[in-house]
Design a protein around this motif. Structure first.
Motif, PDB file in Angstrom:
ATOM      1  N   LYS A 271      -7.591 -12.115 -29.326  1.00 29.77           N
ATOM      2  CA  LYS A 271      -7.042 -12.221 -30.685  1.00 29.77           C
ATOM      3  C   LYS A 271      -5.715 -12.968 -30.679  1.00 29.77           C
ATOM      4  CE  LYS A 271      -6.095  -9.532 -34.863  1.00 29.77           C
ATOM      5  NZ  LYS A 271      -6.098  -8.177 -35.469  1.00 29.77           N
ATOM      6  N   ALA A 272      -4.824 -12.593 -29.752  1.00 30.17           N
ATOM      7  CA  ALA A 272      -3.498 -13.209 -29.700  1.00 30.17           C
ATOM      8  C   ALA A 272      -3.559 -14.659 -29.246  1.00 30.17           C
ATOM      9  CB  ALA A 272      -2.579 -12.409 -28.781  1.00 30.17           C
ATOM     10  N   LEU A 273      -4.538 -15.001 -28.421  1.00 29.88           N
ATOM     11  CA  LEU A 273      -4.613 -16.349 -27.855  1.00 29.88           C
ATOM     12  C   LEU A 273      -5.761 -17.180 -28.424  1.00 29.88           C
ATOM     13  CD1 LEU A 273      -3.721 -15.695 -24.092  1.00 29.88           C
ATOM     14  CD2 LEU A 273      -2.294 -16.738 -25.870  1.00 29.88           C
ATOM     15  N   ASP A 274      -6.307 -16.754 -29.546  1.00 29.58           N
ATOM     16  CA  ASP A 274      -7.343 -17.546 -30.185  1.00 29.58           C
ATOM     17  C   ASP A 274      -6.772 -18.908 -30.564  1.00 29.58           C
ATOM     18  OD1 ASP A 274      -9.726 -18.267 -31.316  1.00 29.58           O
ATOM     19  OD2 ASP A 274      -9.404 -17.181 -33.198  1.00 29.58           O
ATOM     20  N   GLY A 275      -7.417 -19.965 -30.084  1.00 34.11           N
ATOM     21  CA  GLY A 275      -6.928 -21.316 -30.335  1.00 34.11           C
ATOM     22  C   GLY A 275      -6.019 -21.857 -29.255  1.00 34.11           C
ATOM     23  N   TYR A 276      -5.621 -21.009 -28.297  1.00 37.58           N
ATOM     24  CA  TYR A 276      -4.763 -21.435 -27.188  1.00 37.58           C
ATOM     25  C   TYR A 276      -5.539 -21.568 -25.879  1.00 37.58           C
ATOM     26  CZ  TYR A 276      -0.644 -20.402 -30.068  1.00 37.58           C
ATOM     27  OH  TYR A 276       0.305 -20.387 -31.058  1.00 37.58           O
ATOM     28  N   VAL A 277      -6.801 -21.171 -25.869  1.00 40.87           N
ATOM     29  CA  VAL A 277      -7.616 -21.163 -24.660  1.00 40.87           C
ATOM     30  C   VAL A 277      -8.899 -21.938 -24.936  1.00 40.87           C
ATOM     31  CG1 VAL A 277      -8.916 -19.700 -23.049  1.00 40.87           C
ATOM     32  CG2 VAL A 277      -6.664 -18.960 -23.879  1.00 40.87           C
ATOM     33  N   ASP A 278      -9.253 -22.846 -24.028  1.00 34.86           N
ATOM     34  CA  ASP A 278     -10.470 -23.631 -24.212  1.00 34.86           C
ATOM     35  C   ASP A 278     -11.719 -22.800 -23.969  1.00 34.86           C
ATOM     36  OD1 ASP A 278      -9.681 -26.615 -24.651  1.00 34.86           O
ATOM     37  OD2 ASP A 278      -8.347 -25.922 -23.054  1.00 34.86           O
ATOM     38  N   TYR A 279     -11.728 -22.068 -22.843  1.00 33.53           N
ATOM     39  CA  TYR A 279     -12.891 -21.248 -22.521  1.00 33.53           C
ATOM     40  C   TYR A 279     -12.456 -19.894 -21.967  1.00 33.53           C
ATOM     41  CZ  TYR A 279     -15.972 -25.297 -23.026  1.00 33.53           C
ATOM     42  OH  TYR A 279     -16.666 -26.383 -23.525  1.00 33.53           O
ATOM     43  N   TRP A 280     -13.154 -18.874 -22.424  1.00 37.82           N
ATOM     44  CA  TRP A 280     -13.055 -17.532 -21.849  1.00 37.82           C
ATOM     45  C   TRP A 280     -14.264 -17.363 -20.943  1.00 37.82           C
ATOM     46  CZ3 TRP A 280      -8.615 -15.134 -23.335  1.00 37.82           C
ATOM     47  CH2 TRP A 280      -8.021 -15.552 -24.532  1.00 37.82           C
ATOM     48  N   ILE A 281     -14.018 -17.101 -19.665  1.00 41.82           N
ATOM     49  CA  ILE A 281     -15.106 -17.062 -18.684  1.00 41.82           C
ATOM     50  C   ILE A 281     -15.391 -15.604 -18.325  1.00 41.82           C
ATOM     51  CG2 ILE A 281     -15.922 -17.909 -16.478  1.00 41.82           C
ATOM     52  CD1 ILE A 281     -13.747 -20.112 -16.718  1.00 41.82           C
ATOM     53  N   ASP A 282     -16.529 -15.114 -18.792  1.00 45.85           N
ATOM     54  CA  ASP A 282     -16.904 -13.713 -18.623  1.00 45.85           C
ATOM     55  C   ASP A 282     -17.488 -13.494 -17.229  1.00 45.85           C
ATOM     56  OD1 ASP A 282     -17.546 -11.081 -19.008  1.00 45.85           O
ATOM     57  OD2 ASP A 282     -19.175 -11.444 -20.426  1.00 45.85           O
ATOM     58  N   GLN A 283     -16.847 -12.630 -16.455  1.00 41.70           N
ATOM     59  CA  GLN A 283     -17.383 -12.249 -15.153  1.00 41.70           C
ATOM     60  C   GLN A 283     -18.493 -11.217 -15.374  1.00 41.70           C
ATOM     61  OE1 GLN A 283     -14.142 -10.906 -12.678  1.00 41.70           O
ATOM     62  NE2 GLN A 283     -13.075 -12.859 -12.754  1.00 41.70           N
ATOM     63  N   SER A 284     -19.562 -11.674 -15.980  1.00 39.24           N
ATOM     64  CA  SER A 284     -20.670 -10.784 -16.364  1.00 39.24           C
ATOM     65  C   SER A 284     -21.670 -10.680 -15.220  1.00 39.24           C
ATOM     66  CB  SER A 284     -21.342 -11.315 -17.634  1.00 39.24           C
ATOM     67  OG  SER A 284     -21.531 -12.717 -17.575  1.00 39.24           O
ATOM     68  N   PRO A 298     -18.187 -17.715 -30.164  1.00 43.77           N
ATOM     69  CA  PRO A 298     -18.978 -17.691 -28.925  1.00 43.77           C
ATOM     70  C   PRO A 298     -19.030 -19.036 -28.210  1.00 43.77           C
ATOM     71  CG  PRO A 298     -20.398 -17.529 -30.872  1.00 43.77           C
ATOM     72  CD  PRO A 298     -18.988 -17.333 -31.337  1.00 43.77           C
ATOM     73  N   LYS A 299     -18.734 -20.129 -28.922  1.00 38.10           N
ATOM     74  CA  LYS A 299     -18.712 -21.444 -28.267  1.00 38.10           C
ATOM     75  C   LYS A 299     -17.631 -21.527 -27.204  1.00 38.10           C
ATOM     76  CE  LYS A 299     -18.356 -24.247 -31.865  1.00 38.10           C
ATOM     77  NZ  LYS A 299     -18.501 -23.391 -33.048  1.00 38.10           N
ATOM     78  N   THR A 300     -16.704 -20.574 -27.192  1.00 31.03           N
ATOM     79  CA  THR A 300     -15.635 -20.582 -26.197  1.00 31.03           C
ATOM     80  C   THR A 300     -15.925 -19.654 -25.016  1.00 31.03           C
ATOM     81  OG1 THR A 300     -14.366 -18.801 -27.269  1.00 31.03           O
ATOM     82  CG2 THR A 300     -13.950 -21.060 -28.020  1.00 31.03           C
ATOM     83  N   ILE A 301     -17.087 -19.003 -25.013  1.00 26.94           N
ATOM     84  CA  ILE A 301     -17.396 -18.016 -23.971  1.00 26.94           C
ATOM     85  C   ILE A 301     -18.429 -18.568 -22.985  1.00 26.94           C
ATOM     86  CG2 ILE A 301     -18.309 -15.717 -23.480  1.00 26.94           C
ATOM     87  CD1 ILE A 301     -17.377 -14.853 -26.251  1.00 26.94           C
ATOM     88  N   ILE A 302     -18.068 -18.554 -21.712  1.00 26.84           N
ATOM     89  CA  ILE A 302     -18.983 -18.935 -20.631  1.00 26.84           C
ATOM     90  C   ILE A 302     -19.415 -17.658 -19.914  1.00 26.84           C
ATOM     91  CG2 ILE A 302     -19.213 -20.177 -18.449  1.00 26.84           C
ATOM     92  CD1 ILE A 302     -17.091 -22.143 -19.468  1.00 26.84           C
ATOM     93  N   THR A 303     -20.702 -17.486 -19.750  1.00 28.78           N
ATOM     94  CA  THR A 303     -21.235 -16.311 -19.062  1.00 28.78           C
ATOM     95  C   THR A 303     -21.564 -16.669 -17.611  1.00 28.78           C
ATOM     96  OG1 THR A 303     -22.976 -14.614 -19.114  1.00 28.78           O
ATOM     97  CG2 THR A 303     -23.570 -16.817 -19.916  1.00 28.78           C
ATOM     98  N   THR A 304     -21.277 -15.783 -16.662  1.00 26.33           N
ATOM     99  CA  THR A 304     -21.435 -16.123 -15.244  1.00 26.33           C
ATOM    100  C   THR A 304     -22.065 -15.001 -14.439  1.00 26.33           C
ATOM    101  OG1 THR A 304     -19.213 -15.327 -14.663  1.00 26.33           O
ATOM    102  CG2 THR A 304     -19.416 -17.643 -15.295  1.00 26.33           C
ATOM    103  N   ASP A 305     -22.732 -15.373 -13.365  1.00 33.37           N
ATOM    104  CA  ASP A 305     -23.264 -14.410 -12.405  1.00 33.37           C
ATOM    105  C   ASP A 305     -22.507 -14.556 -11.092  1.00 33.37           C
ATOM    106  OD1 ASP A 305     -24.800 -12.333 -11.522  1.00 33.37           O
ATOM    107  OD2 ASP A 305     -26.639 -13.476 -11.258  1.00 33.37           O
ATOM    108  N   ASN A 306     -22.798 -13.668 -10.155  1.00 36.29           N
ATOM    109  CA  ASN A 306     -22.083 -13.625  -8.882  1.00 36.29           C
ATOM    110  C   ASN A 306     -22.975 -14.141  -7.755  1.00 36.29           C
ATOM    111  OD1 ASN A 306     -20.527 -13.089  -6.660  1.00 36.29           O
ATOM    112  ND2 ASN A 306     -20.449 -10.878  -6.935  1.00 36.29           N
TER     113      ASN A 306
END
Length: 372
Positions: A271-284, A298-306
């Motif tokens: 919420k505080a950094l909306d517009g300040y970050v290109d991608y949020w990378i979820d360690q999902s 959701p266009k800013t969220i990258i989902t990832t595996d290990n």
């Protein structure tokens, strides 16, 4: 500098392979050997067109034009004939790669690394990010000479074996270098954070990395905190300062900028950094991303595996690649230590399939009028 220079550098490192171009760049991973384009000398019109088309494909992802292919790269060692440690061996259509092995500066990078890096960036159009588990002001940017002086003093005065005293002295020396007086939350503390933000960005530009990936895992056993960068409020201030130089706020006219990404425990930051970050990378890792849980587009969220643990089986990467938010589309798909996938047959077996699926579900979503 012409791309022919980078190709000639790589030619000295490896043998040439047969080239196979692909006219439809959204289908670029259909053939498991598409990455062999990275070995070519670019001395013919066909290969030049291939790379021009590839770079045009990468440009489609700018400003969230399509989901990206992302990964953390963990074993960068481009030397010899074994290709596993070469960035040029990655699938050509990798969009963004975070350098988990480290991002050397212009003084420490080897000639082989420099050639490998420049070919991937300049010829293939892949963005390479520096990544750091941030936990104190000065991490990764404090000159070694600051600590060397402490060790010299400790040796001279006879307390070099008192490790706790040495570490405390190094901390105080680091604080002094960054102009921090020790009062957390003060205006002085913010000034030191601002200096660190500028140093992070200045070095990034000087060493020609394409962005910064902040690994934010405070509260998960981070052991090297010193109190200067250990709260969400500290990081929020730092990232907003970084946006004076890189990141989306530095580029209001969308002419192109170096990226800011955050992975780890980012849900309290969105919420505080909306517009300040290109991608949020979820360690999902091992699970699906719940896009609607996060208070961002959701266009800013990258989902990832290990792929440290699941590179042989592919884990849930293909399911993640197929997944989409309720509305709109996701930012992309990727994996931690995805370079381990090189050891599968064909190499990068799972990542190539994920790239195909990632783009296919995007095209299907965009073709559905009910999902803008």
């Amino acid at each position: 500098m012409k791309i022919f220079k980078y190709a000639s550098l790589l030619l000295s490192l490896c043998a040439a392979f047969t080239f196979c171009a692909c006219s439809d760049m959204t289908e670029i991973e259909n053939k498991p050997y598409d990455h062999i384009g990275g070995y070519n000398t670019m001395n013919n019109a066909e290969s030049e067109k291939y790379y021009a088309d590839l770079r045009a494909y990468k440009q489609q992802a700018v400003n969230y034009g399509r989901p990206v292919a992302f990964g953390w790269y963990s074993n960068w060692s481009p030397a010899g004939t074994y290709r596993r440690g070469y960035l040029t061996s990655m699938p050509d259509s990798m969009d963004i790669v975070s350098m988990w092995s480290g991002a050397p500066n212009r003084f420490t990078i080897t000639p082989e690394q420099k050639a490998d890096k420049e070919f991937v960036q300049k010829v293939k159009g892949t963005k390479l990010l520096e990544v750091t588990l941030l936990s104190y002001i000065g991490k990764g940017r404090t000159p070694q000479s600051v600590y060397d002086e402490v060790e010299k003093q400790a040796e001279k005065e006879g307390w070099a074996n008192d490790l706790s005293r040495v570490e405390e002295a190094k901390k105080k020396a680091r604080w002094k270098f960054w102009g921090f007086n020790g009062v957390v939350g003060s205006d002085n503390h913010k000034e030191a954070l601002a200096r660190f933000a500028k140093a992070l960005c200045d070095s990034l530009v000087a060493n020609d990395w394409d962005g910064y990936d902040i690994d934010w895992e405070i509260g998960s056993g981070v052991f090297d905190m010193d109190g200067t960068l250990s709260t969400n409020a500290d990081l929020i201030y730092l990232v907003k300062e970084m946006n004076k130089y890189i990141g989306p706020k530095s580029d209001p006219e969308h002419k192109g900028h170096r990226l800011i990404c955050i992975d780890g425990h980012f849900s309290p930051l969105t919420k505080a950094l909306d517009g300040y970050v290109d991608y949020w990378i979820d360690q999902s890792y091992g699970r699906m991303t719940y896009f609607d849980y996060y208070d961002v587009d959701p266009k800013t969220i990258i989902t990832t595996d290990n792929f440290e643990s699941s590179f042989k089986s592919g884990g849930v990467l293909l399911r993640q690649a197929k997944s989409m938010p309720t509305k709109g589309y996701k930012g992309g798909v990727g994996a931690y230590r995805f370079d381990n996938d090189y050891d599968n047959t064909p190499n990068y077996k799972w990542m190539r399939q994920a790239i195909q699926i990632n783009q296919q579900v995007f095209k299907e979503r965009m073709g559905n009028a009910s999902h803008p």
